[in-house]
Scaffold this motif. Sequence first.
Motif, PDB file in Angstrom:
ATOM      1  N   LEU A 154      48.297  55.506   1.848  1.00  0.00           N
ATOM      2  CA  LEU A 154      47.713  54.972   0.610  1.00  0.00           C
ATOM      3  C   LEU A 154      46.272  54.521   0.841  1.00  0.00           C
ATOM      4  O   LEU A 154      45.379  54.838   0.049  1.00  0.00           O
ATOM      5  CB  LEU A 154      48.550  53.814   0.081  1.00  0.00           C
ATOM      6  CG  LEU A 154      48.057  53.197  -1.230  1.00  0.00           C
ATOM      7  CD1 LEU A 154      48.103  54.220  -2.365  1.00  0.00           C
ATOM      8  CD2 LEU A 154      48.880  51.963  -1.594  1.00  0.00           C
ATOM      9  N   HIS A 176      57.606  52.531   5.991  1.00  0.00           N
ATOM     10  CA  HIS A 176      56.653  51.512   5.551  1.00  0.00           C
ATOM     11  C   HIS A 176      55.306  51.658   6.251  1.00  0.00           C
ATOM     12  O   HIS A 176      54.256  51.417   5.641  1.00  0.00           O
ATOM     13  CB  HIS A 176      57.221  50.111   5.785  1.00  0.00           C
ATOM     14  CG  HIS A 176      57.432  49.765   7.231  1.00  0.00           C
ATOM     15  ND1 HIS A 176      58.490  50.259   7.969  1.00  0.00           N
ATOM     16  CD2 HIS A 176      56.706  48.981   8.087  1.00  0.00           C
ATOM     17  CE1 HIS A 176      58.418  49.781   9.199  1.00  0.00           C
ATOM     18  NE2 HIS A 176      57.349  49.016   9.318  1.00  0.00           N
ATOM     19  N   LYS A 181      50.901  55.016  -5.145  1.00  0.00           N
ATOM     20  CA  LYS A 181      51.536  53.803  -4.616  1.00  0.00           C
ATOM     21  C   LYS A 181      52.982  53.705  -5.108  1.00  0.00           C
ATOM     22  O   LYS A 181      53.899  53.396  -4.328  1.00  0.00           O
ATOM     23  CB  LYS A 181      50.758  52.556  -5.035  1.00  0.00           C
ATOM     24  CG  LYS A 181      51.315  51.269  -4.433  1.00  0.00           C
ATOM     25  CD  LYS A 181      50.518  50.055  -4.846  1.00  0.00           C
ATOM     26  CE  LYS A 181      50.984  48.807  -4.089  1.00  0.00           C
ATOM     27  NZ  LYS A 181      52.443  48.569  -4.163  1.00  0.00           N
ATOM     28  N   HIS A 182      53.179  53.964  -6.382  1.00  0.00           N
ATOM     29  CA  HIS A 182      54.538  53.904  -6.950  1.00  0.00           C
ATOM     30  C   HIS A 182      55.446  54.927  -6.276  1.00  0.00           C
ATOM     31  O   HIS A 182      56.593  54.618  -5.920  1.00  0.00           O
ATOM     32  CB  HIS A 182      54.477  54.156  -8.455  1.00  0.00           C
ATOM     33  CG  HIS A 182      55.831  54.184  -9.100  1.00  0.00           C
ATOM     34  ND1 HIS A 182      56.553  55.354  -9.286  1.00  0.00           N
ATOM     35  CD2 HIS A 182      56.605  53.175  -9.604  1.00  0.00           C
ATOM     36  CE1 HIS A 182      57.709  55.066  -9.862  1.00  0.00           C
ATOM     37  NE2 HIS A 182      57.766  53.768 -10.058  1.00  0.00           N
ATOM     38  N   ASP A 183      54.948  56.135  -6.073  1.00  0.00           N
ATOM     39  CA  ASP A 183      55.761  57.183  -5.456  1.00  0.00           C
ATOM     40  C   ASP A 183      56.102  56.845  -4.005  1.00  0.00           C
ATOM     41  O   ASP A 183      57.239  57.056  -3.558  1.00  0.00           O
ATOM     42  CB  ASP A 183      55.033  58.525  -5.514  1.00  0.00           C
ATOM     43  CG  ASP A 183      55.028  59.114  -6.912  1.00  0.00           C
ATOM     44  OD1 ASP A 183      55.776  58.616  -7.772  1.00  0.00           O
ATOM     45  OD2 ASP A 183      54.263  60.073  -7.146  1.00  0.00           O
ATOM     46  N   LEU A 184      55.125  56.313  -3.273  1.00  0.00           N
ATOM     47  CA  LEU A 184      55.379  55.946  -1.876  1.00  0.00           C
ATOM     48  C   LEU A 184      56.374  54.792  -1.780  1.00  0.00           C
ATOM     49  O   LEU A 184      57.201  54.741  -0.865  1.00  0.00           O
ATOM     50  CB  LEU A 184      54.073  55.563  -1.189  1.00  0.00           C
ATOM     51  CG  LEU A 184      53.064  56.696  -0.962  1.00  0.00           C
ATOM     52  CD1 LEU A 184      51.742  56.139  -0.449  1.00  0.00           C
ATOM     53  CD2 LEU A 184      53.618  57.738   0.015  1.00  0.00           C
ATOM     54  N   ASP A 185      56.316  53.874  -2.747  1.00  0.00           N
ATOM     55  CA  ASP A 185      57.212  52.709  -2.747  1.00  0.00           C
ATOM     56  C   ASP A 185      58.635  53.063  -3.166  1.00  0.00           C
ATOM     57  O   ASP A 185      59.597  52.460  -2.685  1.00  0.00           O
ATOM     58  CB  ASP A 185      56.672  51.619  -3.681  1.00  0.00           C
ATOM     59  CG  ASP A 185      55.419  50.942  -3.145  1.00  0.00           C
ATOM     60  OD1 ASP A 185      55.164  51.062  -1.934  1.00  0.00           O
ATOM     61  OD2 ASP A 185      54.697  50.312  -3.938  1.00  0.00           O
ATOM     62  N   THR A 186      58.775  54.020  -4.070  1.00  0.00           N
ATOM     63  CA  THR A 186      60.089  54.286  -4.668  1.00  0.00           C
ATOM     64  C   THR A 186      60.732  55.613  -4.263  1.00  0.00           C
ATOM     65  O   THR A 186      61.937  55.793  -4.447  1.00  0.00           O
ATOM     66  CB  THR A 186      59.980  54.260  -6.206  1.00  0.00           C
ATOM     67  OG1 THR A 186      59.084  55.301  -6.647  1.00  0.00           O
ATOM     68  CG2 THR A 186      59.471  52.910  -6.693  1.00  0.00           C
ATOM     69  N   ALA A 216      53.532  54.905   4.766  1.00  0.00           N
ATOM     70  CA  ALA A 216      53.155  54.689   3.368  1.00  0.00           C
ATOM     71  C   ALA A 216      51.878  53.857   3.268  1.00  0.00           C
ATOM     72  O   ALA A 216      50.978  54.161   2.470  1.00  0.00           O
ATOM     73  CB  ALA A 216      54.295  54.002   2.620  1.00  0.00           C
ATOM     74  N   GLN A 217      51.788  52.821   4.080  1.00  0.00           N
ATOM     75  CA  GLN A 217      50.614  51.943   4.045  1.00  0.00           C
ATOM     76  C   GLN A 217      49.357  52.676   4.499  1.00  0.00           C
ATOM     77  O   GLN A 217      48.296  52.582   3.859  1.00  0.00           O
ATOM     78  CB  GLN A 217      50.863  50.717   4.930  1.00  0.00           C
ATOM     79  CG  GLN A 217      49.717  49.699   4.907  1.00  0.00           C
ATOM     80  CD  GLN A 217      49.998  48.514   5.815  1.00  0.00           C
ATOM     81  OE1 GLN A 217      50.445  48.685   6.950  1.00  0.00           O
ATOM     82  NE2 GLN A 217      49.755  47.309   5.322  1.00  0.00           N
ATOM     83  N   THR A 269      47.546  54.389  -8.628  1.00  0.00           N
ATOM     84  CA  THR A 269      48.762  53.685  -9.050  1.00  0.00           C
ATOM     85  C   THR A 269      49.982  54.590  -8.911  1.00  0.00           C
ATOM     86  O   THR A 269      51.050  54.156  -8.469  1.00  0.00           O
ATOM     87  CB  THR A 269      48.631  53.219 -10.509  1.00  0.00           C
ATOM     88  OG1 THR A 269      47.477  52.373 -10.638  1.00  0.00           O
ATOM     89  CG2 THR A 269      49.865  52.441 -10.952  1.00  0.00           C
ATOM     90  N   GLU A 282      61.218  46.722   9.750  1.00  0.00           N
ATOM     91  CA  GLU A 282      59.984  46.424   9.031  1.00  0.00           C
ATOM     92  C   GLU A 282      58.968  45.648   9.862  1.00  0.00           C
ATOM     93  O   GLU A 282      57.814  45.480   9.451  1.00  0.00           O
ATOM     94  CB  GLU A 282      60.303  45.658   7.747  1.00  0.00           C
ATOM     95  CG  GLU A 282      60.962  46.485   6.662  1.00  0.00           C
ATOM     96  CD  GLU A 282      62.388  46.916   7.024  1.00  0.00           C
ATOM     97  OE1 GLU A 282      62.848  47.971   6.541  1.00  0.00           O
ATOM     98  OE2 GLU A 282      63.029  46.167   7.815  1.00  0.00           O
TER      99      GLU A 282
END
Length: 338
Positions: free
Chosen positions: A87, A80, A69-74, A83-84, A66, A236
Motif C-alpha cells: 500500500l 499484514h 487499502k480496502h481490498d488488501l484489508d478484506t 499489505a502494509q 481507498t 501479527e
Amino acid sequence: MRLRCWLVFAVCVVWSFTITAAIEPISTSIAVGMAAAITGFLASYQNVLYYFQECCRPEWISYNKTGLKHDLDTKLFGQHVAAQVILKAVTGFMSRENPKKPLVLSLHGWTGTGKNYVSQLIAENIYQKGMSSSFIHLFTATAHFPHEKHIDLYKTQLQEWIRGNVSNCARSMFIFDEMDKMHPGLIDSIKPYLDFYDNLNGVSYRQAIFIFLSNAGGENIVEVALDFWKAGRQREEIKLKDLEMALALSVFNNKNSGFWHTSLIDKNLVDFFVPFLPLEYKHVIQCGLAEMGTKGLVPKQEVVELMAQDLNYFPKEERVFSMQGCKIISSRLDFYIN
C-alpha cells in the motif's frame, strides 16, 4: 483509431451526398449541413469516444488508494506485512507525477500465499479493466522463456516488447512470474528500463510498474514464522525487519533464486522485496468462505472446514501452516460443495 474511423465516415458522408447533389441539386445544402454537423460533433466531443475503447488516459488509468487499502484489508488473508508495504509503495509511486524511476516490486513466498492475487488487486485499483487491460503484460518464465539456448532471442524480444508498450502507454505494468526460474542474463536485459534514466532513445520508463513474483526466499520466511510460533508470539508481531535478513540470505546469495549475480541487486533497482508469510488453518478458512461468495454461493462454515481439514499442513504433528495455501481452494471447494 476509433476517432479516425469516424472521421473517415464523415468524409464518406460528404462524398456520398456530393454525388447525389450532382443528380439532385436541391440535396446539396442538406449534404453540407449533415457533414458539418457530424464533423462538428466529432471535433467538440471526441473525448466521448474514449469511454468506449480503452486508451492511455485518466478515464481508464487512475489510482484508487481507498480501494486498494480496502481490498488488501478484506481480501488478502494473513499477509499484514506485505499489505502494509505494498500500500505504501504503490501509493507513494502513483502520487508522483514524475517519479525518478519505475516502481519495481519483488514479491517472495511459498505458492498459494497471495503473490499473484496481490498483483491482481493492484491492477484492479489502477486500471479500469483490471488484469484484462491491454496495458498489463504478464510473463511466465517456463512458458515464455523455456529454452536457455534461445536466451539471446528472448532478450531481444523482451526488450522490444517493453519498449513498444511503454511507448504506447507510459503507465504500463509488467508482471514476471516464476522469477526464480528465469535466466539471470534475461533479468539483466531489462535492467536499463528499471534504472534512473530520464529516457532511453526518446522513451521514458519512469511511470511504468514492474512486479516480480518468486518462490525464492519462501523457506527462510517460513523459518521466521515458525520461530515466532514456537516462541508463543503472535503472527501479527512479525515485522518487515524480522524478514529482511531472511530474504537477503535466500534471494541475494542463493544461486537458484533467479536474482543471483544480476545487476538489479548491485544497482539497488528493486524498490521493495515483499515477504509473504505461510498461511495458517484460519486463513485457509477465510479463503474458502471468500471463494464461496465469489462463486455466488452462501458461505457455509461447515463445508469450508471439511475441505480445510483434508489439506496438508506442517509441522506434521502440529499442523500449523498450510502447504498449498489458498491456491487450490477454488477447485477443492467444488468437490465438497457437490
